[in-house]
Every structure is written in C-alpha cells, then in structure tokens.
Design a protein around this motif. Structure first.
Motif, PDB file in Angstrom:
ATOM      1  N   LEU A 530       0.872  -1.161   0.000  1.00 40.49           N
ATOM      2  CA  LEU A 530       0.000   0.000   0.000  1.00 40.49           C
ATOM      3  C   LEU A 530       0.914   1.217   0.000  1.00 40.49           C
ATOM      4  O   LEU A 530       1.832   1.291   0.806  1.00 40.49           O
ATOM      5  CB  LEU A 530      -0.827  -0.048   1.285  1.00 40.49           C
ATOM      6  N   VAL A 546      -1.118  -5.838   6.448  1.00 37.48           N
ATOM      7  CA  VAL A 546      -2.244  -4.909   6.418  1.00 37.48           C
ATOM      8  C   VAL A 546      -3.545  -5.695   6.374  1.00 37.48           C
ATOM      9  O   VAL A 546      -3.703  -6.585   5.536  1.00 37.48           O
ATOM     10  CB  VAL A 546      -2.151  -3.981   5.189  1.00 37.48           C
ATOM     11  N   SER A 549      -7.876  -0.730   5.437  1.00 41.13           N
ATOM     12  CA  SER A 549      -7.541   0.673   5.619  1.00 41.13           C
ATOM     13  C   SER A 549      -8.850   1.444   5.574  1.00 41.13           C
ATOM     14  O   SER A 549      -9.787   1.063   4.880  1.00 41.13           O
ATOM     15  CB  SER A 549      -6.606   1.146   4.513  1.00 41.13           C
ATOM     16  N   VAL A 595      -4.311   2.770   8.453  1.00 40.45           N
ATOM     17  CA  VAL A 595      -4.025   1.451   7.892  1.00 40.45           C
ATOM     18  C   VAL A 595      -3.930   0.487   9.055  1.00 40.45           C
ATOM     19  O   VAL A 595      -3.138   0.693   9.979  1.00 40.45           O
ATOM     20  CB  VAL A 595      -2.674   1.483   7.127  1.00 40.45           C
ATOM     21  N   LEU A 611      -3.733   8.012   1.139  1.00 37.67           N
ATOM     22  CA  LEU A 611      -3.401   6.708   0.566  1.00 37.67           C
ATOM     23  C   LEU A 611      -3.329   6.843  -0.942  1.00 37.67           C
ATOM     24  O   LEU A 611      -4.206   7.430  -1.569  1.00 37.67           O
ATOM     25  CB  LEU A 611      -4.476   5.678   0.941  1.00 37.67           C
TER      26      LEU A 611
END
Lengths: 653, 138
Positions: A530, A546, A549, A595, A611
């Motif tokens: 990401l 992750v 998000s 995130v 992002l």
C-alpha cells in the motif's frame, strides 16, 4: 579447457550428489543392502559416487578422487553381491561422505593446493575402505577376448562398468562414437544381442579409422560407464600370424584424451538416466540482473502509462496497455525463474536430523512433506539455517528419549515432520514434533524471574511462550548440549524470519508436541504494498501485515491512559502515526487515513495523511545508515524515479 | 610519490578525495530522506536502479551544506560498499604526496580527516572516504 570455469559447476553438481549419497546412506541404515529397496539405494549411492569420482578426476581434485574411488570400490563389491553392508560399513561410508564433502569444498575453493586439512583423514578413510578389498583382488578376472571377423582396421575391445544400467544402449552409444571416428566394419555381439538380457557389457568392434589409438580410447571412453577400452592391431602382417595379436594400449575409462572431452564425458555420464535435458543451470547473478532489468521496466511502464493517459490518444493508450501487459508477464517469467522447489534445501535435513538423533540417543522418524513447493531461491537459502536450528531443537528438547516415550505410552521413535504448504501468497514451513511440548511451568518461572510477566501470572499462552523463549539469552535447557540450549536459537530464527518479511508461530501442547510455523512471502523481490503519503513523502507498507484501511473520523480516536487508541467494531487498538515515526510534525487527524496492521495477535492502526493505492513493488535493499530508523531496510523506486521507503510493520508492533 | 586526488568543493570548502576510491560522478537529483539519520545524511539516491546513501560532504565537516542547483554526487566505493558525497562542484584531479597533508589544528580531530593541504592559494581538506563510509553506514 580452463578448469576454473568449471569449478562452480563442479561444486554445485557435487553438492547435489552428496545429498543423494547421504539420503541413500540413511535409507541403507534401515534396510539390508541386498534386499529390493536396499539394492536400489546401493545403486543410487554407487551412481552418485561414481559421478563425483569422474568429475573430480577431470578437475584434478586428488583427495575427492581418492575417496570417491575407495567408496566406489567398496560399493561395487556390494553390488556384485560379494559383500553386504553392515552397520559398521554404513557408518564408515557416512564418515567417508563427510570427508568427501570437506574434500569437495576444499578442492573447489580458490586455492585448491593451499590447504587440505583433512588430508590425513582422507588417507586413513581410504585405507579403511580398502581394508575390505583384498578378497576382491583375486577375483578380478582376465577379460575374455571376443572373436571378431578379420578385416580392415583395428579391433577394439570394450568393457562397460559392471552393473551399468541399460548396457545395450550404452554399448550402442560407444559404437556410435566409434562411427564418428571412421568405419565400423563389424560389432560382436550384434546389436540385437546387445539389447538382450544376457548382454554383460563386454563387446568388440572393428574400426577402420585414420586416428591413433589414444584418440580412439579417449573418444570411446567418453561415452560414459566405460571401464576399459583396448585397441588391438590384429591386421595380418608379413611374417606375423593373426594369433600373435598384441594389445597396444590399455587404458582405464579416464584416458589421456582431450581434457575438454573427458570433462564432457564425466558430466554427460548421466545422459541415459535423464533422456531429455529440460533444465539448465543459471548463475544466480544473471537471474538477479534480469530481475533488476524487469524491475526497471516496471518503473518505466508506470511513467509511460502516466504520460499516455495525459495525451488522450486511444491508439497510444492501447499500445501502452499492451506493453504493460507484456512487461508484467516478463517480470512474472523472470520471477518464476528464481523459484526453486524446497527440496533443494530440505533434502539436506535428513542427515542433520539423523546425526542429531544419534548423538542424543533419540529415535526419530523424520518425515518431509511438500518437497515440491516452490520458493524464491534467495529466500529459501536464507531460511535454511533457521530450519536447521528448529529441527535440532526439536530433536534435542522436543522429542524424549525412547524410555521416557514408552513410559508415557508413546511409540519409542519420535516423529518429526517438516512440511511446506502454499497458502495464497505465502508459503508456510512447519516443523512439528510429537515430543513433550514446551515446559510451560519452567518458561513461566523464567519469565517471572526476568520480570517479563506479572508475578501473579498462572499460565502463558502460546504466543507469549514464543516471546519469552525468543528473548536473546533465554534457555530452559538444563544442560548445554552440543546441539542447542545456548539460548540463541529461537531468537536468531525469529529475527531472520522477520527480516525476510515472514512470521513465526508457535503451538505447543503439553506432552503431545510442539510445532513452529514459518510463514514466508513467496518471493522477496516483488511484494504487494500500500503506498501512503505523509507531507510530501511517500512510503510503502507491505500488504503482508495490512488487514484493512479506512478513513479516520475524529470521533473514533480516544485517549486511554495517555495513549491514543482507535475503536473499531468494539475493538480498541493503539494508534501509531507515520508522521511521528518519520519525524514529521503532527497534524490534525481529520481527513487522515488509518491502515490497520496486524502481526500474529498484535494489532495497531497506522495513521497516514493520504493513501495512494496498492501496487506491486520491487524491493531494493540499501546499506543501513547509522542512527536511521530501523523500520526501514528496503525501498522501492517510484514511477518518477525517486525512492519510497518500505515500512517494516513487524518492527513497529 | 604522489597519488591522484579529486578536488571537490562544498559549502565554500575544498576537499580532496583519493581518486582510487571514486567510481563515478552523477548529477544530484531529489533524495529520499532517511528518518532518524544524522543531518548530514541527505538520503537515498536512485542511481540506475541501485539505491545509494548520500552524505552532504561539507555539512558533515560542519562547513555549511551544499547549495548549488547543479550539485553533483561523487560515488565512492570502499570494501564493497558505496557512499555518495554531495558536493557543489567538482574541480580537477591533483597529485598530492602523503607529506603534503598536515594535521595541525584541533579543528581536524576527526578520524575521517587525513589532513590539510594546499591547492593553489586555497586550503584543501583531505578526506578518508573509507572512514567516512565506516562512520556513516551501519
């Protein structure tokens, strides 16, 4: 021929053969050498030793040659049924295999002459191996002469190595080689007989060729598995009867031929076993270079796509789209070239486990599963050491002695399983034993003593166990054995695996066993990530850690005991600010994104300004700088040519 | 016996770098800041796909940082590791004998400084790139 050019090739191949040798020996430890399965192992062993001998002879590595020759001689007698392998001999062969490995590594080092520390061992081992040979000497029969019809040219008598597989096909290879030298006037026995069951690898041919006998010997010997080639000039001469034929030269399989040809012969001797060569060995550096180029192409691709989008020319966009697809495929292809099956490393382990079990007086049944699962070569090499650690640990601390096991109602032999499985974009390697399990009480006591947990704690969960025993210097082993117990093991394993972007998981059941799982990315080179922005800086967060998000709303951030937390679906998680981590001034969190990171049971939210989306990124290492934040060990190059640091979530949680 | 040194300038100070460790000189572009690194470390530079750590040479020696818009990065390689040095200007290669450098003032009580020498009518600070790399890279 320049032997230096072949040195690396020799090393790689010899190491492969050593693995085969060790595996065959382990198999022979459990079955008699004269039975069906034992017979196969002896054959396998013989072939591997023979090939090593051939290669070393050509390379001029005397110690390797002497050892492999002595091993081969002993094995040849076993194959001929003149001797059966007993335990003592198998362990002698194990010693010889170890010495052979040392000799191989020493010989192929840059200064082969400089040092051979085990020279004495080699000599004494060779003596011990040969000690069993006197009987054989007498039995070496004079090879019978086959009767060739008289004619033009010389008579060539050929003996294949005893026990050669498909001797008929091999003999025909020799004949084919003879044909390339001149005219083969006659062959005895004929081809049909050669392919028949009764063919013992002894044959003769009459060759009319314009070359000397040394050339004939070297060319024919090069067909492989040729023990002996004799050239006899039996053409009737004035005053000389044909029965006065005399051998003009007698040379063993490796004759005085052209060195290059001998080399090819030694290398090519497996040709019949593998009818089609579908694989080539590639220098890893070349592959790495291709990988770098493919990575660069990916970056250019990004730039092109951006430019094309701005132009709004559909034909250009089509072309760029097509090029993008091809570039992705190219990169995948190159990446695929780096993938190797795990057995390339796993196959070394049966020996490791056997040696550990023997030295500790344990009985261990070692099972390997998922040998064919593929992993990036660089990664696989990196996990080899941690795995050795875990396996030895399991034998030493996990699996009990046979008496203890029987008393606990278990089978005397412990079961140790090493398995690899593919789980989406990860490969999980598991080391599992059916031993006593981690001693929770002992670990808990130690953890209390070290102040790692509250004094009133009654029980440690599995992940806590791992955290405690992985603490550097921690060991519950009462004694420091030769193998483990020095308290550095698990710590080293954990840090290595985490550095590779992987996770370690421990599960332990009292009295029933322990399992360590290593979850690894399939490849180190390209990872999905990401891309996030804080201020005017970009950072990449690998997707491995992750979970999701989301846009950050002011209301969901609270402060608990002076720490900022986020409440999501009734879960309270600590918040980390990327701005804080990279030393940028804080700002209002409204309009920020968070995130969600997770590593095993630990979770946290990472606050970023913006992002940028998800991308497959090419990981580039860089030299660590003193004082710099330790959570950045790699970077990726963005489409504008600048680098974005990769945030290692595992070092934050 | 004299050895060739590359004379570079940063923040108004002249530096001499042993030419044997200099691999190439590339134009400076945008750096990727390395959080936590000492201030003289400018960050990472992408040189044809390889990431290079770049140190502002004059700032490292407390002489003000390189400010030129057409600044250069001198890439040095020692012990297999590379370090980039950001400088305003690259002058010329000049031969110095070991005796040409004197370590006089307390100003040079820094193990990365080999000494001070004369270049025309200016003073030049001879820098040990290997030591600089050792101090900068972990």
């Amino acid at each position: 021929m320049d032997p230096a050019r072949y040195r690396e090739l020799f090393l790689t191949e010899a190491r492969d053969h050593l693995i085969v040798i060790n595996q065959a020996l382990i198999a022979l430890e459990h079955v008699p050498s004269n039975g069906g399965a034992g017979r196969e192992s002896v054959d396998e062993l013989f072939r591997a030793v023979h090939t090593v001998k051939g290669m070393s002879g050509v390379m001029g590595y005397d110690a390797v040659g002497a050892l492999s020759h002595a091993m081969e001689t002993l094995l040849a007698r076993v194959r001929a049924g003149e001797e059966a392998l007993d335990g003592e001999q198998v362990s002698l062969l194990f010693d010889a295999a170890d010495a052979l490995e040392h000799a191989v590594e020493a010989s192929a080092s840059a200064h082969p002459q400089s040092a051979n520390p085990s020279a004495l061992d080699v000599a004494s081992l060779v003596d011990r191996l040969q000690g069993r040979r006197e009987v054989a000497r007498d039995r070496e029969r004079a090879s019978p002469m086959l009767l060739l019809p008289p004619g033009e040219g010389v008579a060539v008598h050929v003996h294949l190595e005893p026990g050669t597989l498909l001797p008929g096909a091999r003999a025909q290879l020799v004949v084919a080689r003879a044909r390339s030298l001149g005219t083969v006037v006659a062959v005895v026995p004929d081809e049909a007989a050669m392919l028949g069951d009764g063919f013992d690898g002894t044959f003769a041919l009459r060759l009319a060729a314009a070359c000397d006998e040394a050339r004939i010997i070297s060319a024919l010997s090069a067909a492989g598995y040729v023990r002996e080639v004799r050239v006899v000039d039996d053409a009737p001469r004035e005053g000389q009867a044909s029965e006065n034929a005399r051998p003009r030269g007698e040379v063993a399989a490796v004759g005085d031929g052209d060195a290059g040809e001998r080399f090819e012969a030694a290398w090519g001797s497996d040709a019949l076993k593998a009818p089609l060569q579908r694989y080539v060995r590639i220098d890893l550096r070349r592959l790495d270079h291709l990988m770098t180029l493919a990575g660069e192409l990916m970056i250019v691709r990004g730039r092109l796509a951006q430019r094309a989008a701005r132009h709004g020319d559909p034909v250009l966009e089509d072309a760029v789209g097509e090029a993008s697809r091809l570039i992705s495929e190219l990169q995948e292809g190159v990446l695929g070239g780096r993938m190797v099956p795990v057995w390339q490393v796993f196959d070394r382990f049966p020996r490791v486990v056997r040696d550990a079990a023997r030295s500790l007086g344990k009985e261990v049944e070692f099972v390997v599963e998922g040998r064919e699962i593929e992993l990036d070569r660089a990664l696989l090499e990196q996990v080899a050491d941690p795995l050795v650690h875990l396996l030895r640990n399991a034998v030493d601390h996990g699996i009990e002695s046979p008496e203890v096991r029987v008393a606990a109602g278990k089978r005397p032999a412990g079961r140790l399983t090493l398995s690899a499985t593919r789980e989406r974009s990860a490969v999980v390697i598991r080391v599992q034993d059916d031993g006593r399990g981690v001693n929770r009480a002992k670990v808990l006591a130690k953890a209390r003593a070290l102040g790692m947990v509250d004094a009133e704690r009654e029980r440690l969960e599995d992940d806590e166990l791992l955290r405690v025993i992985s603490r550097a210097g921690f060991s519950t082993a009462d004694r420091v054995t030769e193998l483990s117990g020095r308290g550095v093991g698990i710590d080293a394993v954990l840090s290595r695996v985490r550095a590779l972007g992987g996770l370690v998981d421990l599960r332990s059941t009292d009295g029933a066993g322990t399992s360590f799982s290593l979850r690894l990315p399939v490849t180190l080179a390209v990872i999905p990530a990401l891309l996030a922005r804080v201020g005017d800086e970009s950072y990449a967060v690998p997707l491995t850690h992750v979970t999701e998000s989301l846009q950050l709303a002011r209301g969901c951030v609270r402060t608990v005991r002076g720490r900022e937390v986020i409440v999501i679906r009734e879960e309270v998680l600590p918040l980390l600010h990327l701005r804080d981590i990279v030393g940028l001034p804080a700002r209002d969190v409204a309009s920020s994104h968070v995130v969600m990171l997770s590593l095993a049971d630990r979770r946290a939210g990472l606050v970023v300004d913006q992002l940028l989306g998800q991308e497959e990124i090419v990981v580039k290492p860089f030299d660590a700088v003193r004082g710099a934040a330790s959570c950045f060990n790699g970077a990726t190059i963005m489409s504008d040519g600048s680098a974005a640091l990769i945030l290692e979530a595992s070092s934050l949680l | 016996m004299t050895r060739p040194y590359l004379i570079v300038e940063g923040g108004g100070t002249l530096f001499a770098l042993a030419q044997e460790v200099v691999r190439e000189i590339v134009p400076a572009r945008s750096f990727t800041r390395l959080p936590g690194a000492p201030p003289a470390v400018r960050g990472l530079l992408n040189v044809r796909g390889t990431l290079l750590t770049v140190l502002d040479l004059s700032q490292r020696f407390g002489r003000g940082s390189a400010t030129a818009t057409d600044a250069s990065v001198v890439i040095g390689v020692t012990n297999g590791r590379s370090l980039g040095l950001l400088v305003d200007d690259v002058h010329e290669v000049h031969g110095f004998a070991d005796g040409d450098f004197v370590s006089t003032s307390t100003d040079v009580a820094d193990s990365a400084v080999m000494g001070l020498g004369h270049f025309g009518d200016r003073i030049v600070l001879a820098v040990d790139l290997q030591e600089l790399a050792r101090q900068t890279l972990a």
